[in-house]
Enzyme design. Sequence first.
Site, mmCIF file in Angstrom:
data_model
loop_
_atom_site.group_PDB
_atom_site.id
_atom_site.type_symbol
_atom_site.label_atom_id
_atom_site.label_comp_id
_atom_site.label_asym_id
_atom_site.label_seq_id
_atom_site.Cartn_x
_atom_site.Cartn_y
_atom_site.Cartn_z
ATOM 1 N N TYR A 205 -10.934 2.565 -2.270
ATOM 2 C CA TYR A 205 -10.357 0.725 -3.567
ATOM 3 C C TYR A 205 -11.710 0.282 -4.042
ATOM 4 O O TYR A 205 -12.376 -0.338 -3.121
ATOM 5 C CB TYR A 205 -9.534 -0.059 -2.600
ATOM 6 C CG TYR A 205 -8.637 -1.496 -3.637
ATOM 7 C CD1 TYR A 205 -7.951 -1.175 -4.548
ATOM 8 C CD2 TYR A 205 -9.199 -2.709 -3.629
ATOM 9 C CE1 TYR A 205 -7.481 -2.113 -5.253
ATOM 10 C CE2 TYR A 205 -8.179 -3.506 -4.183
ATOM 11 C CZ TYR A 205 -7.218 -3.015 -5.507
ATOM 12 O OH TYR A 205 -6.998 -3.983 -5.628
ATOM 13 N N ASP B 273 -11.673 -14.990 -9.876
ATOM 14 C CA ASP B 273 -10.769 -13.915 -10.325
ATOM 15 C C ASP B 273 -9.115 -13.956 -11.017
ATOM 16 O O ASP B 273 -8.003 -14.109 -10.959
ATOM 17 C CB ASP B 273 -10.581 -13.285 -9.050
ATOM 18 C CG ASP B 273 -9.279 -12.006 -9.099
ATOM 19 O OD1 ASP B 273 -9.637 -11.504 -10.519
ATOM 20 O OD2 ASP B 273 -8.110 -11.494 -8.696
ATOM 21 N N ASP C 183 -8.198 -1.389 -10.004
ATOM 22 C CA ASP C 183 -7.297 -2.668 -10.330
ATOM 23 C C ASP C 183 -7.974 -2.708 -11.870
ATOM 24 O O ASP C 183 -8.514 -3.323 -11.792
ATOM 25 C CB ASP C 183 -8.079 -4.108 -9.512
ATOM 26 C CG ASP C 183 -7.639 -5.403 -10.210
ATOM 27 O OD1 ASP C 183 -6.370 -5.543 -10.474
ATOM 28 O OD2 ASP C 183 -7.658 -6.265 -9.352
ATOM 29 N N ASP D 299 -6.161 -5.341 -13.801
ATOM 30 C CA ASP D 299 -5.276 -6.635 -13.668
ATOM 31 C C ASP D 299 -3.971 -5.763 -15.023
ATOM 32 O O ASP D 299 -3.409 -5.459 -13.891
ATOM 33 C CB ASP D 299 -5.979 -7.015 -14.870
ATOM 34 C CG ASP D 299 -7.689 -7.712 -13.774
ATOM 35 O OD1 ASP D 299 -7.109 -7.936 -12.078
ATOM 36 O OD2 ASP D 299 -8.222 -8.827 -13.976
ATOM 37 N N HIS E 223 -3.368 0.017 -10.605
ATOM 38 C CA HIS E 223 -2.270 -0.171 -10.646
ATOM 39 C C HIS E 223 -2.445 -1.302 -10.908
ATOM 40 O O HIS E 223 -3.325 -1.526 -12.623
ATOM 41 C CB HIS E 223 -2.266 -1.306 -8.981
ATOM 42 C CG HIS E 223 -2.795 -1.697 -8.345
ATOM 43 N ND1 HIS E 223 -3.659 -3.472 -8.734
ATOM 44 C CD2 HIS E 223 -4.333 -2.221 -7.695
ATOM 45 C CE1 HIS E 223 -4.456 -4.084 -8.547
ATOM 46 N NE2 HIS E 223 -5.038 -3.358 -8.046
ATOM 47 N N GLU F 258 -0.629 -4.857 -12.682
ATOM 48 C CA GLU F 258 0.075 -5.744 -12.859
ATOM 49 C C GLU F 258 1.263 -6.852 -13.900
ATOM 50 O O GLU F 258 0.771 -6.443 -14.479
ATOM 51 C CB GLU F 258 -0.600 -7.030 -11.462
ATOM 52 C CG GLU F 258 -1.482 -8.154 -13.047
ATOM 53 C CD GLU F 258 -2.164 -8.803 -11.446
ATOM 54 O OE1 GLU F 258 -2.917 -9.332 -12.561
ATOM 55 O OE2 GLU F 258 -3.100 -8.348 -11.122
ATOM 56 N N CYS G 213 -5.716 -14.819 -9.012
ATOM 57 C CA CYS G 213 -5.692 -13.520 -7.335
ATOM 58 C C CYS G 213 -3.993 -13.646 -7.146
ATOM 59 O O CYS G 213 -2.962 -15.141 -7.839
ATOM 60 C CB CYS G 213 -6.641 -14.727 -6.557
ATOM 61 S SG CYS G 213 -6.443 -13.755 -4.891
ATOM 62 N N ARG H 256 2.417 -3.577 -10.060
ATOM 63 C CA ARG H 256 1.776 -4.268 -8.957
ATOM 64 C C ARG H 256 3.317 -5.228 -9.579
ATOM 65 O O ARG H 256 3.214 -5.478 -10.735
ATOM 66 C CB ARG H 256 0.596 -4.908 -8.564
ATOM 67 C CG ARG H 256 0.779 -6.116 -8.253
ATOM 68 C CD ARG H 256 -1.070 -6.649 -8.013
ATOM 69 N NE ARG H 256 -0.976 -8.189 -7.953
ATOM 70 C CZ ARG H 256 -2.082 -8.914 -8.056
ATOM 71 N NH1 ARG H 256 -3.369 -8.050 -7.373
ATOM 72 N NH2 ARG H 256 -2.156 -10.312 -8.215
ATOM 73 N N GLU I 36 2.867 -7.554 -3.959
ATOM 74 C CA GLU I 36 1.737 -8.762 -4.360
ATOM 75 C C GLU I 36 1.988 -9.323 -2.811
ATOM 76 O O GLU I 36 3.277 -10.364 -3.320
ATOM 77 C CB GLU I 36 1.334 -9.251 -4.828
ATOM 78 C CG GLU I 36 -0.059 -10.101 -4.783
ATOM 79 C CD GLU I 36 -0.746 -9.396 -3.939
ATOM 80 O OE1 GLU I 36 -1.066 -9.181 -3.007
ATOM 81 O OE2 GLU I 36 -2.334 -9.359 -4.461
ATOM 82 N N ASN J 55 -1.548 -5.024 0.451
ATOM 83 C CA ASN J 55 -2.321 -5.391 -0.014
ATOM 84 C C ASN J 55 -3.353 -6.396 1.593
ATOM 85 O O ASN J 55 -2.289 -7.404 2.041
ATOM 86 C CB ASN J 55 -2.185 -6.654 -0.837
ATOM 87 C CG ASN J 55 -3.657 -7.185 -1.059
ATOM 88 O OD1 ASN J 55 -4.915 -6.687 -0.572
ATOM 89 N ND2 ASN J 55 -3.922 -8.059 -1.576
#
Length: 301
Positions: free
Chosen positions: A48, A62, A89, A91, A116, A118, A126, A161, A191, A213
Amino acid sequence: MLGATTTPAERRVRFRELLAGDEIVQFPGAINPINAQIIEQIGFEGVYISGGAFSAAMGVPDIGLTTLTEVADHGRAIARVTNLPTFIDADTGWGEAMNVARTVQEFEDAGISGMHLEDQVNPKRCGHLDGKEVVTTVEMNKRIAAAVKGRRDENFVICARTDSRAGEGLNAAIDRAKAYVDAGADMIFPEAMRDLGEFERFAASVDVPILANMTEFGKSELFTTEQLANVGVKLVIYPVTTLRIAMGAIKSGLQTIRDKGTQVDLLEGMQTRADLYDTIDYAAYNDFDAAVFNFSQEGHQ
């Protein structure tokens, strides 16, 4: 030697096979290429690539400050040295629909196996912090549709996500997940789940794999793979674990050097030179170099 021996296409097929298999799989986060090589060396199923870990390594929070090109270059450096599938990731996709499509293609070109995306608004936060805001389901569906349309390799995995559990509740988050699957998502990443029962509800509600996660110091308890498998989770990620291990050891070690004026007490916990050379396959580079320089022109004009 000189990177992975398998092609990006082969690794994407492998990712699909893992998600379709009977066993739960673990993808620890890699903070750099040698970290990915160690993950493969230990025997994990995949790697990952965390946005949170990358931004922290860059010295920033983040909150969406890293750019697509920075993250793609980071992912490329990791993907090129491992034969394992790499999952990154993305975002919020770095912009509107066309940007999301470009994001998919940049990651495909970087050799990544899946990503992924989101449903947070920009600037994102985060996933385990309070105060997150999400876009509408319609807006997120546009992001997913753009990602699917931009994909050129059908085996590149597009995971959706949702960060809506905290603000909208579990039922609304599940409704979003169903809509995201209808829009083309290959996997769902719920999440900040509160307990195993919430993971189980998600897994029972959609016909695609569910991701868990297991990040430290967050909203979710740190469940074992056996516990997660029993409630229907297919993939577990450990996004910032290796960064936290490394930074904890670095901080402690530097303090020891500062206090004692030498690193001699730290040697036992260090990676040895022999292990380093084995991990990066140093001997193969020597063999390659020797073969090239021993090449004879005899008989050739």
